[in-house]
Design a protein around this motif. Structure first.
Motif, PDB file in Angstrom:
ATOM      1  N   TYR A 119       1.268   4.185  -2.879  1.00 55.53           N
ATOM      2  CA  TYR A 119       1.087   5.603  -2.554  1.00 55.53           C
ATOM      3  C   TYR A 119       2.318   6.415  -2.990  1.00 55.53           C
ATOM      4  O   TYR A 119       2.190   7.444  -3.642  1.00 55.53           O
ATOM      5  CB  TYR A 119       0.839   5.779  -1.061  1.00 55.53           C
ATOM      6  CG  TYR A 119       0.862   7.221  -0.627  1.00 55.53           C
ATOM      7  CD1 TYR A 119      -0.211   8.068  -0.903  1.00 55.53           C
ATOM      8  CD2 TYR A 119       1.975   7.744   0.018  1.00 55.53           C
ATOM      9  CE1 TYR A 119      -0.180   9.393  -0.531  1.00 55.53           C
ATOM     10  CE2 TYR A 119       2.014   9.075   0.396  1.00 55.53           C
ATOM     11  CZ  TYR A 119       0.937   9.896   0.119  1.00 55.53           C
ATOM     12  OH  TYR A 119       0.978  11.215   0.481  1.00 55.53           O
ATOM     13  N   GLU A 120       3.507   5.939  -2.621  1.00 52.49           N
ATOM     14  CA  GLU A 120       4.731   6.670  -2.952  1.00 52.49           C
ATOM     15  C   GLU A 120       4.947   6.789  -4.452  1.00 52.49           C
ATOM     16  O   GLU A 120       5.472   7.785  -4.940  1.00 52.49           O
ATOM     17  CB  GLU A 120       5.934   5.996  -2.286  1.00 52.49           C
ATOM     18  CG  GLU A 120       5.949   6.183  -0.780  1.00 52.49           C
ATOM     19  CD  GLU A 120       6.972   5.308  -0.071  1.00 52.49           C
ATOM     20  OE1 GLU A 120       7.497   4.341  -0.686  1.00 52.49           O
ATOM     21  OE2 GLU A 120       7.237   5.585   1.113  1.00 52.49           O
TER      22      GLU A 120
ATOM     23  N   ILE B  62       0.845  -1.196   0.000  1.00 51.85           N
ATOM     24  CA  ILE B  62       0.000   0.000   0.000  1.00 51.85           C
ATOM     25  C   ILE B  62       0.880   1.246   0.000  1.00 51.85           C
ATOM     26  O   ILE B  62       0.651   2.194  -0.765  1.00 51.85           O
ATOM     27  CB  ILE B  62      -0.958  -0.001   1.219  1.00 51.85           C
ATOM     28  CG1 ILE B  62      -1.979  -1.131   1.092  1.00 51.85           C
ATOM     29  CG2 ILE B  62      -1.648   1.351   1.378  1.00 51.85           C
ATOM     30  CD1 ILE B  62      -2.767  -1.402   2.358  1.00 51.85           C
ATOM     31  N   LEU B  63       1.899   1.250   0.833  1.00 48.20           N
ATOM     32  CA  LEU B  63       2.802   2.393   0.939  1.00 48.20           C
ATOM     33  C   LEU B  63       3.547   2.629  -0.380  1.00 48.20           C
ATOM     34  O   LEU B  63       3.676   3.767  -0.837  1.00 48.20           O
ATOM     35  CB  LEU B  63       3.779   2.184   2.093  1.00 48.20           C
ATOM     36  CG  LEU B  63       4.626   3.368   2.496  1.00 48.20           C
ATOM     37  CD1 LEU B  63       3.757   4.571   2.844  1.00 48.20           C
ATOM     38  CD2 LEU B  63       5.506   3.000   3.691  1.00 48.20           C
TER      39      LEU B  63
ATOM     40  N   PHE C  77      -2.366   5.341  -7.981  1.00 45.85           N
ATOM     41  CA  PHE C  77      -3.769   5.390  -7.587  1.00 45.85           C
ATOM     42  C   PHE C  77      -4.408   6.529  -8.354  1.00 45.85           C
ATOM     43  O   PHE C  77      -3.719   7.363  -8.930  1.00 45.85           O
ATOM     44  CB  PHE C  77      -3.913   5.597  -6.073  1.00 45.85           C
ATOM     45  CG  PHE C  77      -3.207   6.825  -5.568  1.00 45.85           C
ATOM     46  CD1 PHE C  77      -3.839   8.067  -5.560  1.00 45.85           C
ATOM     47  CD2 PHE C  77      -1.893   6.753  -5.104  1.00 45.85           C
ATOM     48  CE1 PHE C  77      -3.187   9.195  -5.105  1.00 45.85           C
ATOM     49  CE2 PHE C  77      -1.237   7.881  -4.644  1.00 45.85           C
ATOM     50  CZ  PHE C  77      -1.879   9.106  -4.647  1.00 45.85           C
TER      51      PHE C  77
ATOM     52  N   LYS D 102       2.583   6.906  -6.554  1.00 44.37           N
ATOM     53  CA  LYS D 102       1.368   7.562  -7.071  1.00 44.37           C
ATOM     54  C   LYS D 102       0.592   6.638  -8.000  1.00 44.37           C
ATOM     55  O   LYS D 102       0.069   7.064  -9.039  1.00 44.37           O
ATOM     56  CB  LYS D 102       1.714   8.881  -7.733  1.00 44.37           C
ATOM     57  CG  LYS D 102       2.445   9.819  -6.786  1.00 44.37           C
ATOM     58  CD  LYS D 102       2.324  11.244  -7.203  1.00 44.37           C
ATOM     59  CE  LYS D 102       3.072  12.204  -6.328  1.00 44.37           C
ATOM     60  NZ  LYS D 102       3.006  12.121  -4.936  1.00 44.37           N
TER      61      LYS D 102
END
Length: 176
Positions: A52-53, A48-49, A57, A55
């Motif tokens: 996110y890092e 998940i991290l 999503f 990008k």
């Protein structure tokens, strides 16, 4: 806690706690739960991290998110399950006629904690129990917050007070 019960009972793929922004920056954010209502594994958290890092999503407009619906049925079942836990049956709080002031600071405990205590037979007196009205005070155990809670305990001739704990929505007993 209750979100984990809801994830299991409603057969969700997972859940996300969104912690309130006014808490200390190190304690605000998201907590992810798996399909069993437990915190996600370290490996899934890392995935998940990374997403996110990197990008990986997409943001969507509010219209595409869907409707918000309150469901208190899982809260009621969670409270019932906790109140039926071994050990609590030996505590006859109803017979003790205990009165507790609950300072929920207009946060999520506003609905759950007084209801839970009433299920145990504790008479509750609510202080700052208006969910969605914004925090009544800084969400910590600053001396001023303790003084206000203790003053309310004395004013209402209660046996104890429960207020928000520093750095998170957990509660703690105050000693006045």
């Amino acid at each position: 806690a209750t979100l984990g019960v809801a994830v299991r009972e409603l057969h969700c793929a997972g859940g996300i706690y969104i912690t309130p922004g006014p808490y200390d920056e190190g304690w605000s954010g998201l907590q992810f739960l798996d399909k069993d209502g437990a915190p996600v594994s370290v490996e899934l958290w890392r995935r998940i991290l990374r997403a996110y890092e990197r990008k990986r999503f997409r943001f969507v407009s509010g219209e595409r998110v869907g409707a918000f619906k309150m469901n208190y049925s899982c809260l009621g079942r969670h409270i019932q399950a906790v109140s039926e836990s071994p050990g609590l049956d030996s505590m006859d709080l109803a017979r003790a006629q205990m009165t507790v002031v609950v300072d929920s600071n207009n946060a999520s405990p506003s609905a759950a904690l007084p209801q839970f205590l009433r299920c145990l037979g504790v008479h509750t007196l609510e202080m700052n129990g208006h969910l969605n009205n914004g925090f009544a005070h800084a969400p910590d155990l600053a001396p001023a917050n303790f003084k206000a809670l203790c003053a309310e305990v004395r004013k209402r001739s209660a046996h104890a007070g429960i207020g928000p704990r520093a750095h998170g929505p957990r509660s703690t007993w105050s000693r006045c």
